[in-house]
Design a protein around this motif. Structure first.
Motif, short mmCIF file in Angstrom:
data_model
loop_
_atom_site.label_atom_id
_atom_site.label_comp_id
_atom_site.label_asym_id
_atom_site.label_seq_id
_atom_site.Cartn_x
_atom_site.Cartn_y
_atom_site.Cartn_z
N ALA A 31 -43.21 22.00 26.72
CA ALA A 31 -44.46 21.20 26.72
C ALA A 31 -44.68 20.23 25.65
CB ALA A 31 -45.65 22.40 26.53
N HIS A 32 -44.09 20.59 24.59
CA HIS A 32 -43.91 19.42 23.26
C HIS A 32 -43.07 18.36 23.88
CE1 HIS A 32 -42.27 18.04 19.27
NE2 HIS A 32 -43.34 17.77 19.48
N ALA A 33 -42.22 18.53 24.57
CA ALA A 33 -41.14 17.51 25.17
C ALA A 33 -41.89 16.54 25.86
CB ALA A 33 -39.88 18.25 25.87
N LEU A 34 -42.47 17.05 26.90
CA LEU A 34 -43.32 16.19 27.80
C LEU A 34 -44.69 15.46 27.17
CD1 LEU A 34 -43.44 15.47 30.70
CD2 LEU A 34 -45.41 17.02 31.11
N GLY A 42 -29.79 25.80 26.18
CA GLY A 42 -30.86 25.16 25.80
C GLY A 42 -30.88 23.93 24.87
N HIS A 43 -29.90 23.41 24.65
CA HIS A 43 -29.56 22.40 23.49
C HIS A 43 -30.59 21.43 23.58
CE1 HIS A 43 -26.84 21.61 26.70
NE2 HIS A 43 -26.90 20.52 26.30
N MET A 44 -30.92 20.99 24.66
CA MET A 44 -31.81 19.84 24.79
C MET A 44 -32.80 19.96 25.94
SD MET A 44 -30.08 15.95 26.20
CE MET A 44 -29.03 15.91 24.84
N HIS A 45 -33.94 19.53 25.78
CA HIS A 45 -34.98 19.50 26.77
C HIS A 45 -34.72 18.05 27.62
CE1 HIS A 45 -37.18 23.04 26.21
NE2 HIS A 45 -37.02 22.68 24.89
N SER A 46 -34.51 18.09 28.90
CA SER A 46 -34.13 16.89 29.55
C SER A 46 -35.26 16.06 29.91
CB SER A 46 -33.22 17.07 30.63
OG SER A 46 -32.75 15.87 31.50
N VAL A 47 -35.63 15.05 29.37
CA VAL A 47 -36.59 13.88 29.63
C VAL A 47 -36.21 12.81 30.26
CG1 VAL A 47 -39.16 13.38 29.25
CG2 VAL A 47 -38.36 15.31 27.93
N LEU A 48 -36.56 12.43 31.40
CA LEU A 48 -36.25 11.16 31.80
C LEU A 48 -37.21 10.04 31.64
CD1 LEU A 48 -34.36 12.05 35.09
CD2 LEU A 48 -33.44 12.21 32.83
N ALA A 49 -36.84 8.90 31.10
CA ALA A 49 -37.88 7.81 31.09
C ALA A 49 -37.81 7.05 32.52
CB ALA A 49 -37.40 6.72 30.08
N VAL A 50 -39.11 6.69 33.15
CA VAL A 50 -39.33 5.93 34.27
C VAL A 50 -39.59 4.39 33.67
CG1 VAL A 50 -40.51 5.46 36.31
CG2 VAL A 50 -40.18 7.92 35.44
N PHE A 51 -38.76 3.60 34.04
CA PHE A 51 -38.91 2.45 33.56
C PHE A 51 -39.09 1.27 34.62
CE2 PHE A 51 -34.61 4.05 32.85
CZ PHE A 51 -33.95 3.27 33.42
N SER A 96 -43.65 17.69 37.31
CA SER A 96 -42.23 18.10 37.18
C SER A 96 -41.93 19.09 36.17
CB SER A 96 -41.51 16.87 36.43
OG SER A 96 -42.07 16.31 35.19
N LEU A 97 -42.87 19.23 35.07
CA LEU A 97 -42.80 20.59 33.92
C LEU A 97 -43.15 21.58 34.69
CD1 LEU A 97 -42.51 21.47 31.19
CD2 LEU A 97 -45.29 20.81 30.77
N GLU A 98 -43.85 21.82 35.68
CA GLU A 98 -44.43 22.90 36.43
C GLU A 98 -43.24 23.26 37.28
OE1 GLU A 98 -48.05 22.27 38.48
OE2 GLU A 98 -49.06 21.87 36.53
N TRP A 99 -42.71 22.37 37.97
CA TRP A 99 -41.63 22.57 38.85
C TRP A 99 -40.42 23.24 38.09
CZ3 TRP A 99 -41.14 16.91 41.05
CH2 TRP A 99 -42.55 16.59 41.77
N ALA A 100 -40.16 22.53 37.07
CA ALA A 100 -38.82 22.94 36.16
C ALA A 100 -39.01 24.18 35.52
CB ALA A 100 -38.59 22.12 34.91
N GLN A 101 -40.14 25.00 35.09
CA GLN A 101 -40.57 26.07 34.48
C GLN A 101 -40.63 27.07 35.49
OE1 GLN A 101 -44.12 25.00 32.14
NE2 GLN A 101 -42.75 25.22 30.24
N ILE A 153 -42.28 12.52 16.16
CA ILE A 153 -42.29 13.38 17.43
C ILE A 153 -42.82 14.74 16.95
CG2 ILE A 153 -40.76 14.84 19.01
CD1 ILE A 153 -38.84 12.04 18.98
N ALA A 154 -42.36 15.21 15.75
CA ALA A 154 -42.83 16.49 15.69
C ALA A 154 -44.28 16.84 15.20
CB ALA A 154 -41.97 16.81 14.07
N GLN A 155 -44.95 15.55 15.02
CA GLN A 155 -46.44 15.52 14.85
C GLN A 155 -47.10 15.54 15.91
OE1 GLN A 155 -46.97 12.12 12.26
NE2 GLN A 155 -46.03 12.87 10.58
N VAL A 156 -46.54 15.47 17.13
CA VAL A 156 -47.32 15.58 18.45
C VAL A 156 -47.70 16.90 18.74
CG1 VAL A 156 -46.99 14.86 21.04
CG2 VAL A 156 -46.23 13.32 19.35
#
Length: 329
Positions: free
Chosen positions: A114-117, A232-241, A269-274, A325-328
């Motif tokens: 959730a933080h990644a998103l 789980g070393h990385m939360h995969s978040v893709l940019a749409v550009f 997408s978060l719901e699908w992945a989890q 990012i940590a402050q979000v």
């Protein structure tokens, strides 16, 4: 429509055609490298349909999956030049324009999915700052994101410690951030395009790779890999550009429709992945893979410490953005 105008619009990744009713309809070409069955492919197809509906049929998103318009580098170049209007991939794929954008794919910087998103929302301070530079220096704008799942290590032997990968040829996404991360694993980074990955694993060019479980299943990597370690070393978040000129050529209503649809789909997408994580583990086990967790001796702290040290050494400019990012919340 004269030829000069048609060519100009095509170079922006937009094609304007006359419908039977005489009303102009625009088509925006959307490219990505995801395979059939991958979560990102579902995202693109559903977002395209929703955008068309939200714009009352006046904007069609024409999706080209599975590297049909080229690999990652070709896709990014196409969007920069305007021959492709829109696409998605890891934030780090835009690092040739603004190197610091890769921070959003850095390992071990998010508290959870959730933080990644939340931290990759285009309206957050860090993304907005990076976006301004992308627009100015590359003519590309981030307009959305996709949460694809946590990334894990697959191999054809058990992996519990970085020492298990020491000196072994391991696939790295052909981007600097991934090369650095694989060095942190202790392995020998070997860049391989995703379209060539199954063959590279089959022939032994590389003996392991890392990706979300959805990609491992969709690409049938269980046919060439025997183990998966849930690092789980990385939360995969893709940019749409999107190409900035193409974006500005759209109406305010069309831009708002795209943004609203992409925000909604990001949450989905978060719901699908989890929701699919445990099912994917069972599916991979059913195909004969051995799944290794902390209960089996997987040393997650060793991976975190070694990889984080390598990233901090190779990317010292990430520091201020990691703090943002940590402050979000």
């Amino acid at each position: 429509m004269n030829l000069k105008m048609s060519v100009k619009q095509l170079t922006l990744g937009l094609v304007v055609s006359l419908a039977a009713s005489g009303v102009s309809a625009e088509t925006l070409r959307y490219a990505h490298v995801g395979a059939e069955g991958d979560l990102q492919t579902r995202f693109a197809s559903e977002a395209a349909a929703a955008i068309n509906e939200a714009t009352s049929g006046n904007l069609e998103i024409e999706v080209y999956p599975a590297s049909q318009l080229g690999g990652v580098a070709e896709m990014v170049d196409g969007i920069r030049m305007g021959s492709i209007g829109m696409g998605h991939h890891d934030f780090a794929s835009l690092a040739r324009i603004v190197p610091e954008v890769a921070v959003f794919n850095a390992p071990y910087i998010y508290r959870d999915a959730a933080h990644a998103l939340a931290a990759t929302d285009p309206e957050t301070p860090a993304v907005k700052e990076i976006n301004e530079r992308l627009i100015e220096e590359g003519g590309v704008r981030i307009v959305g994101r996709i949460y694809r799942g946590a990334r894990h290590v697959s191999s054809n032997f058990p992996v519990k410690l970085p020492a298990d990968l020491e000196g072994k040829p391991f696939r790295a996404v052909p981007l600097d951030l991934w090369v650095s991360m694989v060095k942190g694993f202790g392995a020998n980074p070997t860049p391989v395009a995703v379209s060539e990955l199954p063959t590279a694993l089959m022939t032994g060019l590389v003996v392991g790779q890392e990706n979300p479980l959805t990609m491992i299943a969709a690409n049938k990597l269980y046919e060439v890999q025997s183990h998966v370690a849930l690092t789980g070393h990385m939360h995969s978040v893709l940019a749409v550009f999107v190409n900035e000129k193409a974006w500005q050529s759209l109406s305010d209503e069309q831009r708002s429709a795209i943004t609203e649809v992409l925000d909604k789909k990001a949450d989905e997408s978060l719901e699908w992945a989890q929701s699919s994580e445990s099912e994917l583990v069972d599916e991979l086990k059913g195909h004969g893979m051995t799944v290794i967790t902390a209960d089996d001796g997987l040393d997650l702290d060793a991976f975190r410490e070694q990889v984080s040290a390598q990233i901090n050494q190779d990317f010292p400019n990430f520091g201020p953005y990691i703090e943002q990012i940590a402050q979000v919340e």
